[in-house]
Design a protein around this motif. Structure first.
Motif, PDB file in Angstrom:
ATOM      1  N   ARG A  10      -3.843  -5.553  -2.265  1.00 17.62           N
ATOM      2  CA  ARG A  10      -4.759  -5.409  -3.395  1.00 17.62           C
ATOM      3  C   ARG A  10      -5.703  -4.215  -3.194  1.00 17.62           C
ATOM      4  O   ARG A  10      -5.947  -3.438  -4.102  1.00 17.62           O
ATOM      5  CB  ARG A  10      -5.560  -6.701  -3.559  1.00 17.62           C
ATOM      6  CG  ARG A  10      -6.548  -6.599  -4.677  1.00 17.62           C
ATOM      7  CD  ARG A  10      -7.243  -7.900  -5.007  1.00 17.62           C
ATOM      8  NE  ARG A  10      -8.167  -7.592  -6.079  1.00 17.62           N
ATOM      9  CZ  ARG A  10      -9.485  -7.713  -5.992  1.00 17.62           C
ATOM     10  NH1 ARG A  10     -10.019  -8.153  -4.877  1.00 17.62           N
ATOM     11  NH2 ARG A  10     -10.244  -7.388  -6.996  1.00 17.62           N
ATOM     12  N   ILE A  13      -3.890  -0.841  -3.606  1.00 19.45           N
ATOM     13  CA  ILE A  13      -3.665  -0.535  -5.022  1.00 19.45           C
ATOM     14  C   ILE A  13      -4.938   0.019  -5.647  1.00 19.45           C
ATOM     15  O   ILE A  13      -4.925   1.029  -6.355  1.00 19.45           O
ATOM     16  CB  ILE A  13      -3.242  -1.829  -5.771  1.00 19.45           C
ATOM     17  CG1 ILE A  13      -1.843  -2.259  -5.354  1.00 19.45           C
ATOM     18  CG2 ILE A  13      -3.323  -1.639  -7.277  1.00 19.45           C
ATOM     19  CD1 ILE A  13      -1.459  -3.641  -5.843  1.00 19.45           C
ATOM     20  N   LEU A  14      -6.038  -0.641  -5.335  1.00 18.57           N
ATOM     21  CA  LEU A  14      -7.313  -0.265  -5.923  1.00 18.57           C
ATOM     22  C   LEU A  14      -7.753   1.113  -5.448  1.00 18.57           C
ATOM     23  O   LEU A  14      -8.190   1.954  -6.234  1.00 18.57           O
ATOM     24  CB  LEU A  14      -8.356  -1.325  -5.543  1.00 18.57           C
ATOM     25  CG  LEU A  14      -9.655  -1.299  -6.312  1.00 18.57           C
ATOM     26  CD1 LEU A  14      -9.405  -1.307  -7.801  1.00 18.57           C
ATOM     27  CD2 LEU A  14     -10.496  -2.508  -5.926  1.00 18.57           C
ATOM     28  N   GLU A  17      -5.742   3.827  -7.149  1.00 14.74           N
ATOM     29  CA  GLU A  17      -6.075   4.022  -8.559  1.00 14.74           C
ATOM     30  C   GLU A  17      -7.447   4.695  -8.702  1.00 14.74           C
ATOM     31  O   GLU A  17      -7.641   5.530  -9.592  1.00 14.74           O
ATOM     32  CB  GLU A  17      -6.052   2.663  -9.272  1.00 14.74           C
ATOM     33  CG  GLU A  17      -5.853   2.730 -10.766  1.00 14.74           C
ATOM     34  CD  GLU A  17      -4.575   3.452 -11.165  1.00 14.74           C
ATOM     35  OE1 GLU A  17      -4.639   4.231 -12.128  1.00 14.74           O
ATOM     36  OE2 GLU A  17      -3.511   3.254 -10.521  1.00 14.74           O
TER      37      GLU A  17
ATOM     38  N   LEU B 117      -5.844   1.493 -14.612  1.00 15.36           N
ATOM     39  CA  LEU B 117      -7.060   1.353 -13.798  1.00 15.36           C
ATOM     40  C   LEU B 117      -7.540  -0.097 -13.807  1.00 15.36           C
ATOM     41  O   LEU B 117      -7.826  -0.688 -12.764  1.00 15.36           O
ATOM     42  CB  LEU B 117      -8.147   2.280 -14.349  1.00 15.36           C
ATOM     43  CG  LEU B 117      -9.517   2.208 -13.667  1.00 15.36           C
ATOM     44  CD1 LEU B 117      -9.393   2.578 -12.202  1.00 15.36           C
ATOM     45  CD2 LEU B 117     -10.505   3.142 -14.350  1.00 15.36           C
ATOM     46  N   ALA B 120      -5.339  -2.296 -11.820  1.00 19.57           N
ATOM     47  CA  ALA B 120      -5.565  -2.166 -10.376  1.00 19.57           C
ATOM     48  C   ALA B 120      -6.736  -3.036  -9.937  1.00 19.57           C
ATOM     49  O   ALA B 120      -6.706  -3.626  -8.862  1.00 19.57           O
ATOM     50  CB  ALA B 120      -5.830  -0.715 -10.009  1.00 19.57           C
ATOM     51  N   LEU B 121      -7.740  -3.130 -10.791  1.00 13.31           N
ATOM     52  CA  LEU B 121      -8.887  -3.972 -10.455  1.00 13.31           C
ATOM     53  C   LEU B 121      -8.489  -5.451 -10.424  1.00 13.31           C
ATOM     54  O   LEU B 121      -9.118  -6.254  -9.751  1.00 13.31           O
ATOM     55  CB  LEU B 121     -10.018  -3.755 -11.458  1.00 13.31           C
ATOM     56  CG  LEU B 121     -10.790  -2.448 -11.276  1.00 13.31           C
ATOM     57  CD1 LEU B 121     -11.585  -2.104 -12.511  1.00 13.31           C
ATOM     58  CD2 LEU B 121     -11.707  -2.532 -10.072  1.00 13.31           C
ATOM     59  N   GLY B 123      -5.611  -6.311  -9.342  1.00 15.08           N
ATOM     60  CA  GLY B 123      -4.670  -6.431  -8.239  1.00 15.08           C
ATOM     61  C   GLY B 123      -3.236  -6.089  -8.579  1.00 15.08           C
ATOM     62  O   GLY B 123      -2.329  -6.380  -7.813  1.00 15.08           O
ATOM     63  N   PHE B 124      -3.028  -5.460  -9.735  1.00  6.91           N
ATOM     64  CA  PHE B 124      -1.663  -5.089 -10.110  1.00  6.91           C
ATOM     65  C   PHE B 124      -1.360  -3.655  -9.712  1.00  6.91           C
ATOM     66  O   PHE B 124      -2.150  -2.748  -9.987  1.00  6.91           O
ATOM     67  CB  PHE B 124      -1.461  -5.231 -11.617  1.00  6.91           C
ATOM     68  CG  PHE B 124      -1.460  -6.647 -12.097  1.00  6.91           C
ATOM     69  CD1 PHE B 124      -0.533  -7.549 -11.615  1.00  6.91           C
ATOM     70  CD2 PHE B 124      -2.382  -7.072 -13.026  1.00  6.91           C
ATOM     71  CE1 PHE B 124      -0.532  -8.860 -12.058  1.00  6.91           C
ATOM     72  CE2 PHE B 124      -2.391  -8.375 -13.473  1.00  6.91           C
ATOM     73  CZ  PHE B 124      -1.458  -9.277 -12.988  1.00  6.91           C
ATOM     74  N   SER B 125      -0.227  -3.444  -9.085  1.00  4.29           N
ATOM     75  CA  SER B 125       0.167  -2.097  -8.706  1.00  4.29           C
ATOM     76  C   SER B 125       0.678  -1.361  -9.938  1.00  4.29           C
ATOM     77  O   SER B 125       0.881  -1.948 -10.996  1.00  4.29           O
ATOM     78  CB  SER B 125       1.280  -2.146  -7.664  1.00  4.29           C
ATOM     79  OG  SER B 125       2.473  -2.571  -8.281  1.00  4.29           O
TER      80      SER B 125
END
Lengths: 269, 387
Positions: A10, A13-14, A17, B117, B120-121, B123-125
């Motif tokens: 997680r 990924i963050l 991004e 964006l 992603a917050l 938790g998804f790629s």
């Protein structure tokens, strides 16, 4: 902040991004967009080359133009990583107040953006090295080590300053002044030979600054062995080790201070 | 929910205070001045005191309270955004880390970029999001707008996009703060459908809203928070009634104050109303009116529940009034479901239907009984036929 969690899925990924977003927003609304990442160091070089190559001759280091640009590029990286890292927590306040996630990702993402920018700038440095006919040495392999050193120092400062900035918004102004003084205390636009000619002690003191030491060592490794480093003016192993110790101390203090305070960022911003 | 279903969230003896800094005390100068004067640069504000409750798995749990009562602080403590001073929050299961829609939305990025964006917050790629992207856009009904910057979206469009992403979150526990406050009727309907879906999937939901209708309809348990203290715990109906009563109290106070204050309508007309008596099946409502001119007038009354008019009646066409007088209306209360209702009377000019005056102090009546609806006002006939 458990070590094992730092690069959990997680968080990776963050981080990714946020870095991408940072980069997209940087040249938002400009016609040339990403090209500015390359154009800016190029113009900076042109100015420096005219001012210090023709108008004011500060020294006679071999490949002075590239030597100068490389130093400026490394310094700018340090300035950008600390400055933006410092502002990162406060400027992402909206996020911190609405969502729970590890705060260090924010600081990390801005410093990584600075690292990407450095990489682009180094492309220009490489091109100018070819143009100037700089002979590449095996010692060039050491350059990443010094970049990592500057990055570690910048990261330590960024964590520390970002935390302080939440409490005192004066931090930004104070840091700006410190950085201006530090710019001249670091042998970037002037060669260290000028200082050495006056006082060997002063030259040694200047080289205790990890940024100065790293820039000089990187120049020595990549551009010319004429560059004065701590190794070339002192055989004292302790003096050589001090800048690295400073980096380690700053990084540890920065991380600990950030960790202690980060859980209250959401309510204090 | 059965008694032995597992606990999803357990809150024990929770305390939270905030330091509210005085003006400019985030500056160094003020800090030094305060230190010299031995003054604290802040005030302590107690946000939550001694809160304890448990939420079982599958609960649709409402936190009700007036503005500033500490509901959102409580939700932020559950989400882990704030750290409690004392006490503990134990979460059993995965939890959405956000409490609002569209967290991290950037106005300078396009809709498409914001989807990734925001994802992603959650938790998804990037790859996860690419798989869901078309569904998200279709659900938000924004196909044509995805390559435009978010700042060119209307607020409704932004909410639709945010909602469309948020509902992909695959966690066991959801925290929702005032999601219904924004968006139009169509959006609300989508929210309701989503809530039904959540209930069906037996997800645990913690829900903050001022919409008592939604709370009655979806929630199975509720708490009432007042000034940082958890004062009541009960069924959504009980808690919603407490909330409405507290609010009515404030409206009355305000109206009492307003009596002596400036009046937007002319002072030439007066109207008051009161419930004379309430029996099991009906009540008698008395209206007194007076006018200083000889205009022809009529009286109207409206019956409201939770601020919404559910029935209205006026004296037209045959009873036209002048001067001053009293009249009563007998209301058949058998047509109403349980709840608290307000009666509002108003005086109108016959000629142009202009509102002359309305009752400042609303009358109230309560219908008691078993709660079998989701907060509906009117009873309708049971004409079911089973094939």
């Amino acid at each position: 902040m458990k070590i094992s969690n730092i690069f959990s899925r997680r968080n990776r990924i963050l981080l990714r991004e946020l870095v991408i977003t940072d980069f997209k927003l940087r040249y938002q609304g400009s016609v040339l967009g990403y090209a500015w990442s390359l154009l800016k160091p190029l113009f900076l070089f042109a100015i420096m080359y005219v001012v210090f190559g023709f108008l004011i001759k500060l020294g006679s280091v071999e490949h002075y133009a590239v030597y100068l640009l490389f130093g400026i590029v490394l310094w700018n990286f340090f300035a950008e990583a600390t400055g933006q890292g410092m502002a990162s927590i406060v400027s992402r306040g909206d996020l911190l107040r609405k969502i729970s996630f590890p705060k260090y990702i924010i600081v990390l993402s801005t410093t990584i953006s600075a690292l990407i920018n450095l990489t682009l700038n180094l492309v220009i440095v490489a091109i100018l090295m070819v143009v100037n006919g700089v002979h590449l040495n095996v010692s060039a392999l050491m350059v990443p080590v010094y970049i990592v050193e500057i990055y570690a120092l910048a990261l330590g400062f960024a964590f520390f300053l970002a935390t302080l900035n939440v409490k005192y918004r004066d931090t930004g102004h104070i840091w700006e002044i410190i950085m201006q003084a530090a710019f001249y205390a670091t042998p970037i636009i002037y060669p260290l030979t000028l200082v050495l000619a006056k006082s060997a002690l002063a030259a040694k003191i200047l080289l205790l600054n990890p940024v100065a030491q790293a820039i000089q060592d990187a120049r020595y490794s990549l551009i010319t062995h004429e560059t004065i480093t701590m190794g070339s003016i002192s055989k004292n192993i302790l003096l050589t080790a001090i800048p690295f110790l400073i980096v380690i101390v700053v990084l540890i203090v920065g991380v600990l201070y950030f960790r202690k305070n980060s859980k209250f960022f959401a309510e204090n911003i | 929910m059965s008694e032995n279903s597992e606990v999803a969230i357990s809150v024990k003896d929770l305390y939270k205070t905030f330091r509210l800094p005085h003006e400019q005390s985030s500056g160094l100068k003020q800090t030094i001045i305060n230190a010299v004067n031995r003054k604290k640069g802040y005030e302590i504000q107690k946000a939550l005191e001694n809160i304890s409750f448990e939420i079982k798995q599958g609960d649709f749990f409402a936190i009700v309270g007036r503005n500033g009562s500490g509901k959102s602080t409580l939700l932020k403590l559950l989400a882990g955004i704030y750290i409690p001073d004392k006490g503990s929050v134990t979460i059993n299961g995965s939890l959405t880390p956000f409490i609002e829609l569209g967290v991290g939305f950037n106005q300078e990025l396009t809709g498409r970029e914001n989807v990734f964006l925001n994802g992603a917050l959650l938790g998804f790629s990037k790859r996860d999001m690419q798989g869901m992207y078309d569904d998200i856009v279709e659900f938000a009904e924004l196909e044509r707008f995805m390559d435009q910057k978010l700042k060119n979206y209307s607020s409704g469009m932004q909410v639709r996009l945010a909602f469309s992403i948020a509902i992909r979150a695959k966690t066991d526990i959801l925290l929702l703060d005032e999601v219904l406050a924004v968006g139009d009727a169509a959006f609300q309907q989508k929210c309701y459908d989503y809530f039904e879906e959540l209930k069906k999937q037996k997800k645990t939901v913690v829900f903050i809203s001022h919409d008592m209708g939604a709370i009655r309809r979806f929630c199975n348990r509720a708490v009432y928070v007042d000034n940082g203290i958890l004062t009541h715990e009960g069924t959504p109906s009980e808690i919603a009634d407490i909330y409405l009563e507290e609010n009515m109290e404030r409206v009355r106070e305000a109206a009492d104050k307003q009596k002596d204050g400036p009046n937007l309508l002319s002072d030439k007309h007066k109207i008051t109303g009161k419930v004379l008596k309430q029996a099991e099946k009906d009540l008698v409502f008395e209206v007194s009116y007076s006018a200083q001119d000889d205009d022809e007038m009529y009286v109207g009354i409206s019956i409201m529940k939770e601020g919404v008019s559910v029935a209205e009646i006026n004296t037209l066409p045959d009873k036209i009034l002048t001067g001053k007088g009293k009249l009563t209306y007998t209301l058949d209360t058998g047509m109403f479901n349980n709840g608290i209702y307000q009666l509002d009377a108003a005086l109108f000019k016959l000629q142009n239907k202009q509102l002359l005056e309305f009752t400042k102090r609303k009358s109230e009546f309560v219908i008691k009984g078993e709660d079998i609806t989701r907060g509906a006002a009117l009873k309708i006939k049971n004409t079911w036929k089973i094939d």
